[in-house]
Design a protein around this motif. Sequence first.
Motif, PDB file in Angstrom:
ATOM      1  N   GLU A 184       0.820  -1.211   0.000  1.00 12.72           N
ATOM      2  CA  GLU A 184       0.000   0.000   0.000  1.00 12.72           C
ATOM      3  C   GLU A 184       0.855   1.262   0.000  1.00 12.72           C
ATOM      4  O   GLU A 184       0.573   2.230  -0.719  1.00 12.72           O
TER       5      GLU A 184
ATOM      6  N   THR B 181       2.336   1.871  -3.420  1.00 11.39           N
ATOM      7  CA  THR B 181       1.296   2.276  -4.369  1.00 11.39           C
ATOM      8  C   THR B 181       0.875   3.720  -4.121  1.00 11.39           C
ATOM      9  O   THR B 181       0.739   4.516  -5.061  1.00 11.39           O
ATOM     10  N   GLU B 182       0.685   4.081  -2.867  1.00 11.91           N
ATOM     11  CA  GLU B 182       0.303   5.461  -2.533  1.00 11.91           C
ATOM     12  C   GLU B 182       1.375   6.449  -2.969  1.00 11.91           C
ATOM     13  O   GLU B 182       1.061   7.507  -3.540  1.00 11.91           O
TER      14      GLU B 182
ATOM     15  N   CYS C  28       1.430   6.706  -6.853  1.00 10.98           N
ATOM     16  CA  CYS C  28       0.249   7.405  -7.376  1.00 10.98           C
ATOM     17  C   CYS C  28       0.325   8.901  -7.091  1.00 10.98           C
ATOM     18  O   CYS C  28      -0.039   9.719  -7.937  1.00 10.98           O
TER      19      CYS C  28
ATOM     20  N   ASN D 146      -6.963   7.331  -9.333  1.00  8.43           N
ATOM     21  CA  ASN D 146      -7.629   6.108  -8.887  1.00  8.43           C
ATOM     22  C   ASN D 146      -6.595   5.023  -8.612  1.00  8.43           C
ATOM     23  O   ASN D 146      -6.142   4.326  -9.521  1.00  8.43           O
TER      24      ASN D 146
ATOM     25  N   PRO E 199      -5.139   1.613  -7.869  1.00  6.76           N
ATOM     26  CA  PRO E 199      -5.692   0.271  -8.084  1.00  6.76           C
ATOM     27  C   PRO E 199      -5.750  -0.538  -6.794  1.00  6.76           C
ATOM     28  O   PRO E 199      -4.912  -0.401  -5.915  1.00  6.76           O
ATOM     29  N   ARG E 200      -6.778  -1.369  -6.705  1.00  4.56           N
ATOM     30  CA  ARG E 200      -6.885  -2.306  -5.590  1.00  4.56           C
ATOM     31  C   ARG E 200      -5.940  -3.479  -5.827  1.00  4.56           C
ATOM     32  O   ARG E 200      -5.438  -3.683  -6.941  1.00  4.56           O
ATOM     33  N   VAL E 201      -5.715  -4.261  -4.791  1.00  8.16           N
ATOM     34  CA  VAL E 201      -4.862  -5.440  -4.911  1.00  8.16           C
ATOM     35  C   VAL E 201      -5.423  -6.374  -5.977  1.00  8.16           C
ATOM     36  O   VAL E 201      -6.634  -6.594  -6.071  1.00  8.16           O
ATOM     37  N   ASN E 202      -4.535  -6.900  -6.813  1.00  8.19           N
ATOM     38  CA  ASN E 202      -4.866  -7.813  -7.905  1.00  8.19           C
ATOM     39  C   ASN E 202      -5.610  -7.129  -9.057  1.00  8.19           C
ATOM     40  O   ASN E 202      -6.313  -7.794  -9.819  1.00  8.19           O
ATOM     41  N   THR E 203      -5.468  -5.807  -9.174  1.00  6.78           N
ATOM     42  CA  THR E 203      -6.008  -5.097 -10.321  1.00  6.78           C
ATOM     43  C   THR E 203      -4.902  -4.221 -10.913  1.00  6.78           C
ATOM     44  O   THR E 203      -3.823  -4.084 -10.342  1.00  6.78           O
TER      45      THR E 203
ATOM     46  N   THR F 260      -4.153  -0.552 -13.681  1.00  4.18           N
ATOM     47  CA  THR F 260      -4.667   0.613 -14.389  1.00  4.18           C
ATOM     48  C   THR F 260      -3.589   1.096 -15.351  1.00  4.18           C
ATOM     49  O   THR F 260      -2.431   0.696 -15.256  1.00  4.18           O
TER      50      THR F 260
ATOM     51  N   ARG G  45      -1.036  -3.651  -9.082  1.00  4.84           N
ATOM     52  CA  ARG G  45      -0.858  -3.737  -7.637  1.00  4.84           C
ATOM     53  C   ARG G  45      -1.020  -5.195  -7.233  1.00  4.84           C
ATOM     54  O   ARG G  45      -2.119  -5.757  -7.333  1.00  4.84           O
TER      55      ARG G  45
END
Length: 213
Positions: free
Chosen positions: A145, A148-149, A152, A159, A161-165, A167, A184
Amino acid sequence: MELTTSYLNKENIARSTDGVEYHPLIPFLPENAKVLFLGSFPPQRKRWCMDFYYPNFINDHWRIEGAVFFGERNHFVDEEGKRFKLADIVAFCQEKGIAFYDTSTAVRRLQDNASDKFLEVVEATDILKLTARLPLLRAIVTTGEKATETLCASMNIVNMPRVNTFTTIPDTTNQSGEDVLLYRLPSSSRAYPLAFDKKVDAYRRMYQQINIL
């Protein structure tokens, strides 16, 4: 296999002072890289078993790679020495085109542990400077997390991305004009509450989608 190249950034190690740590490793960026893994920041040196990325012996990143590509979680593990097989790892990543760095170039640790929760980002990595050196890049992968933060925020991705998605990263393409994707994936830390086999499945799907596997 002997390894003659050092990936330690000795200049950064020397300038780490007054509670600020600068990244202790140089970016690992094979010219043929199709994927760039970006974590948050390496753990403290006392937790390392090798001078490379994901150096903590109880982190499962290299076990996941072994399971995905060789069907054997301990492919890169020296069980007797309680370390990873660095030369084999480097050769593998160079062959497959897998690059590594982190989303932070300098941090403060607010507590004496390896938790991302207690990392304060002092200086975020210039991600576009890294991607400019990777003409074949298809995907950036974050594995936590915090990473990713930070990515981004630095790349103005609204937006997360959630885990296992995944963009598309705005205004970022490779030399063929293909969009670069932001994946992610589940953290390889054992503190992340997901079964090892499910982590392997997630990493395998990513590699299949960008045609490394």
